[in-house]
Design a protein around this motif. Structure first.
Motif, PDB file in Angstrom:
ATOM      1  N   LEU A 148       0.176   1.294  -2.594  1.00  0.00           N
ATOM      2  CA  LEU A 148       0.715   1.542  -4.038  1.00  0.00           C
ATOM      3  C   LEU A 148      -0.184   0.536  -4.853  1.00  0.00           C
ATOM      4  O   LEU A 148      -0.780   0.842  -5.910  1.00  0.00           O
ATOM      5  CB  LEU A 148       2.135   1.600  -4.340  1.00  0.00           C
ATOM      6  N   ALA A 149      -0.250  -0.762  -4.470  1.00  0.00           N
ATOM      7  CA  ALA A 149      -0.852  -1.770  -5.117  1.00  0.00           C
ATOM      8  C   ALA A 149      -2.226  -1.532  -5.308  1.00  0.00           C
ATOM      9  O   ALA A 149      -2.864  -1.743  -6.211  1.00  0.00           O
ATOM     10  CB  ALA A 149      -0.474  -3.114  -4.365  1.00  0.00           C
ATOM     11  N   LEU A 150      -2.667  -1.335  -4.142  1.00  0.00           N
ATOM     12  CA  LEU A 150      -4.304  -1.023  -3.821  1.00  0.00           C
ATOM     13  C   LEU A 150      -4.708   0.175  -4.570  1.00  0.00           C
ATOM     14  O   LEU A 150      -5.808   0.054  -5.363  1.00  0.00           O
ATOM     15  CB  LEU A 150      -4.663  -0.943  -2.463  1.00  0.00           C
ATOM     16  N   SER A 151      -4.019   1.102  -4.691  1.00  0.00           N
ATOM     17  CA  SER A 151      -4.395   2.427  -5.445  1.00  0.00           C
ATOM     18  C   SER A 151      -4.439   2.190  -6.983  1.00  0.00           C
ATOM     19  O   SER A 151      -5.316   2.532  -7.479  1.00  0.00           O
ATOM     20  CB  SER A 151      -3.344   3.470  -5.121  1.00  0.00           C
ATOM     21  N   VAL A 152      -3.413   1.347  -7.493  1.00  0.00           N
ATOM     22  CA  VAL A 152      -3.378   1.221  -8.795  1.00  0.00           C
ATOM     23  C   VAL A 152      -4.602   0.200  -9.216  1.00  0.00           C
ATOM     24  O   VAL A 152      -5.360   0.335 -10.278  1.00  0.00           O
ATOM     25  CB  VAL A 152      -1.954   0.045  -9.083  1.00  0.00           C
ATOM     26  N   VAL A 153      -4.979  -0.833  -8.426  1.00  0.00           N
ATOM     27  CA  VAL A 153      -6.125  -1.718  -8.555  1.00  0.00           C
ATOM     28  C   VAL A 153      -7.206  -0.788  -8.564  1.00  0.00           C
ATOM     29  O   VAL A 153      -8.221  -0.931  -9.496  1.00  0.00           O
ATOM     30  CB  VAL A 153      -6.030  -2.633  -7.303  1.00  0.00           C
TER      31      VAL A 153
END
Length: 831
Positions: free
Chosen positions: A31-36
């Motif tokens: 999730l965090a990587l997708s947002v970044v």
């Protein structure tokens, strides 16, 4: 004991089911990587500086909707996967460009999540996420639509990593083989250079498994067949079935064209530029230009790690295999760098994929100094610099406008024709150019509005205004095209009757040398705002489309665009030009009707040995209409023995308000011995029917009527009531300002014995503006100052009317780069 070794290897490779806590951690990481990775897309997806690359997909979407297919209906090396995905995204997203961009968001998320989960079966979660995130940031996140290079990197990752983990077919590794089959199939439908690398990687791991004794050779053979079927037979068969192309057509488009266009770059392998710099500066300066060097060092460090790791009795074979694999990976990375006109981070993403494949395939531990140097450091650099580049939009916002984004204009505000751009913002200069373009198109005859060929940089406009299609033309004119496409382009666009106009983006007005030679003869060239050029096609026998440059050597005052002839442009001994033949006949038609006209008959002896014999040629002039020819002048010119050339004026002839035909008839015995023709054709009593001024300068802006204060600033009392038209001119402090290529045209009524005007260069000019003043009527051009005149401060020009009515024009040189000049009509007097 190959079978036992194979069994042990399989059990070692069988993925362990992650616990609930690890699954939760991976979920948060994804999730965090997708947002970044999505942040650059979110910042840029609603903006476009230029339509050059992305406009091709807009164009293809329109063509697919019309039932056209790649390869068969239009020539392109681009394959179907990206076309179909972008077309589907556009339809699902509401039928607009903004809708198409959501496909890229989906690809970014799928790439981050999919690749992270894949690597997490072998690496720690944070390592898997770092690698996957960097690969996606360097590829899919660089674009705001689904682009074939991005899809190529992700397909390569699926194939390379799956085969590195499960190199040959086994029932226990069905999941890995399914991912590999998906990557092979999608890659086979996408782009040939990435796909060939993926197939080579897959075959390499299968062969190494056989050579190392871990897998029986029959299993290796079955795996190679698997690669052939999913990576070759199925994608090609599906693409041929969907497009309707046969094998030869598919191979020509997908393999031959890109190889012929970019295959010559191989010599750069021996240049330091390939390793230390970016090969092009299309996307501006990037912070990590040494992609070529990294592409060699990363696989090399993996080889060092294999050598350092030992390997028991098979260490020697293992190191040799690693050296070969590392060398192939380095060459593959360099090949991708050479064959892509793409931002270099895309290739670095592919190199990361190839290097990680080496780490997986040789069962190296994802830790230690070599892994840090060979994988983690490049991944960090790619993640940081690639993300910064994507955020700035170096690739997705590729273009030439430097206008601040705060002033961008929403597509729906440009005009009703541009509803497709709803929610998409473009530079204000592009928006104003599109407004002018729409007005220009509406000014055309209804039947000509679909006879516009949309050339480089404007192909996307076929989505806005459907145009006539000619089967077999290249999707990108002057881009990927072979000899066959060049002939078709010449026949349909330059010579044939399929199109009347050619539209091109100013920044992409680049053509082959052959095409560049056609333009001055057959096409007018008009500027539509700062973004577009419109080439207007003249009749096929037009002598020259740009008369101001032609008449300097040819002489006379006739508009060269009104001359019709297939004669050659030849030269007299003193350099003066004439239209003539070295064969039997020469004909030059002055299509502008007039009451009086003249010309000069030219007879010139060619090189000896026949220089001492007499040469006689018959010259005639006819007035012509649909009913026939009417003789107006006839003379047999005789070049005496030893004579080199004759130039004989006709005097002023009665044209009877008709076009004139100037002819020369060379006896058969003299063919090849002399050159005969005409020069200095002139009109003396023109018939003017034009309601708007002529187009004399290359790249002149669209003409518009000057009204109100602007018109009053140009005219003096004696000219009151005269219509005024301008190009690239403005009202400034009560006077008329001309920028580069600016023009002011005044429609004269009656005759004027003296017109005085002044031109004053504006402050800040680093070079003097250049002006010329001309009179034009019905094909007659009189240049009062034959060459462009410098305006160092204030310069006075004098003009008059050679005959009743007509147009008075003040023309600023289009090549001048300064702030232009102010012009004033000081006085205008009648006889």
């Amino acid at each position: 004991m190959p079978h036992e070794s194979s069994s042990r290897a399989s059990s070692e490779l069988r993925p362990e089911s992650p616990g609930a806590r690890r699954r939760l951690a991976l979920g948060f990481l994804c999730l965090a990587l997708s947002v970044v990775a999505l942040l650059p897309w979110w910042r840029n997806h609603a903006y476009l500086r230029d339509f050059y690359d992305y406009g091709l997909f807009i164009n293809v979407n329109a063509r697919i909707a019309e039932g056209q297919r790649p390869f068969v209906d239009f020539v392109t090396p681009g394959q179907s996967a990206t076309f179909l995905l972008d077309s589907a995204a556009e339809r699902i997203g509401g039928g607009t460009y903004e809708g198409m961009t959501w496909g890229a968001a989906g690809l970014i998320v799928i790439g981050v999540v999919g690749l992270t989960l894949l690597l997490a079966r072998r690496f720690d979660g944070w390592v898997a996420g770092s690698v996957a995130g960097a690969v996606v940031i360097g590829s899919a996140a660089q674009h705001t639509i689904i682009f074939y290079n991005s899809l190529g990197v992700l397909s390569l990752a699926l194939v390379g990593w799956s085969f590195a983990i499960a190199p040959t077919l086994r029932r226990a590794d069905f999941g890995w083989h399914s991912l590999a089959a998906l990557g092979l199939f999608v890659g086979g439908l996408n782009k040939i250079n990435f796909h060939l690398v993926a197939c080579a990687v897959a075959a390499g791991w299968a062969l190494w498994s056989g050579v190392s004794g871990r897998t029986p050779w029959r299993q290796v053979a079955a795996t190679l067949l698997f690669v052939l079927v999913f990576g070759g037979v199925l994608p090609v068969a599906v693409e041929m079935a969907w497009t309707g192309a046969d094998w030869r057509t598919w191979y020509y488009n997908v393999v031959q064209l890109p190889l012929s266009a970019r295959g010559g770059r191989i010599s750069l392998l021996f240049s330091s530029r390939l390793y230390l710099e970016t090969l092009h500066d299309y996307y501006g300066k990037i912070r990590l230009p040494q992609v070529g060097l990294l592409g060699v060092l990363m696989p090399l460090l993996a080889v060092v790690a294999v050598w350092r790791a030992g390997g028991g009795d098979g260490r020697r074979e293992r190191v040799i295999a690693a050296v070969l694999a590392g060398a192939c990976s380095a060459l593959a990375g360099l090949a991708l760098l050479l064959t892509n006109n793409e931002i270099a981070y895309m290739t670095l993403s592919a190199v990361v994929v190839l290097t990680v494949s080496l780490w997986l395939g040789f069962r190296l531990e994802a830790k230690g100094v070599w892994f840090a140097l060979g994988v983690l450091v490049p991944v960090f650099l790619l993640g940081v610099f690639g993300w910064e580049s994507a955020w700035q939009g170096q690739r997705s916002q590729f273009g030439h406008s430097v206008e601040p984004r705060a002033g961008y204009v929403a597509g729906e505000q440009i005009g009703p024709d541009f509803a497709y751009l709803k929610g998409t913002f473009v530079p204000p200069s592009l928006a104003s150019s599109l407004v002018e373009l729409a007005e220009w198109r509406r000014s055309l005859a209804v039947g000509d509005r679909e006879r516009i060929f949309y050339g480089p940089g404007v192909e996307w406009l076929e989505r806005i205004w459907p145009a006539r299609k000619v089967r077999g033309l290249p999707l990108v004119a002057a881009g990927f095209e072979g000899e066959r496409e060049t002939v078709r382009l010449d026949h349909a666009v330059l010579q044939g009757d399929a199109y009347r106009y050619l539209l091109v983006a100013v920044a992409w007005d680049h053509w082959s040398a052959e095409t560049e030679r056609v333009f001055p003869r057959r096409f007018t060239k008009e500027s539509i705002g700062p973004f577009f050029y419109a080439y207007g096609k003249l009749p096929p026998t037009t002598v020259w489309a740009r008369p101001l440059e032609f008449n300097v050597g040819f002489g006379g005052n006739a508009d060269a665009s009104r001359l019709r002839s297939t004669a050659q442009l030849l030269r007299l001994d003193d350099g003066r030009g004439f239209l003539g033949t070295t064969g039997r006949t020469c004909e030059v038609e002055l299509s502008a009707p007039s009451r009086r006209a003249s010309g000069e008959a030219v007879l010139r002896r060619l090189a000896p040995p026949n220089g001492h014999s007499a040469a006689a040629v018959r010259f005639r002039v006819y007035a012509v209409d649909q009913g026939g020819r009417y003789l107006r002048w006839s003379e047999d010119l005789v070049l005496p023995p030893g004579g080199a050339e004759l130039v004989v004026p006709t005097g002023r002839l009665d044209a009877s308000g008709l076009p004139l035909l100037f002819t020369a008839e060379v006896p058969e015995s003299m063919a090849g011995r002399v050159a005969a023709g005409w020069r200095a054709l002139a009109l003396w009593d023109s018939i003017d029917t034009a309601e708007r001024p002529p187009l004399l300068q290359e790249g002149a802006a669209l003409v518009r009527s000057a009204v109100g204060d602007f018109r009053a600033a140009v005219l003096k009392d004696a000219l009151a009531g005269s219509p005024v038209f301008v190009r690239n001119s403005w009202l400034e402090n009560g006077a008329c300002r001309l920028s580069a290529g600016g023009e002011v045209w005044i429609r004269l009524s009656g005759i004027f014995s003296n017109i005085e005007l002044t031109a004053t260069s504006r402050a800040g000019s680093r070079e003097n503006p250049k002006l010329r003043v001309v009179f034009y009527k019905g094909g007659r051009i009189e240049t009062f100052h034959p060459a462009d005149t410098d305006v160092p401060g204030t310069v006075r020009f004098t003009a008059w009317s050679p005959e009743n009515d007509g147009w008075l024009g003040v023309l600023a040189n289009p090549d001048h780069a300064g702030p232009g000049c102010i012009i004033r009509i000081e006085s205008a007097q009648r006889p």
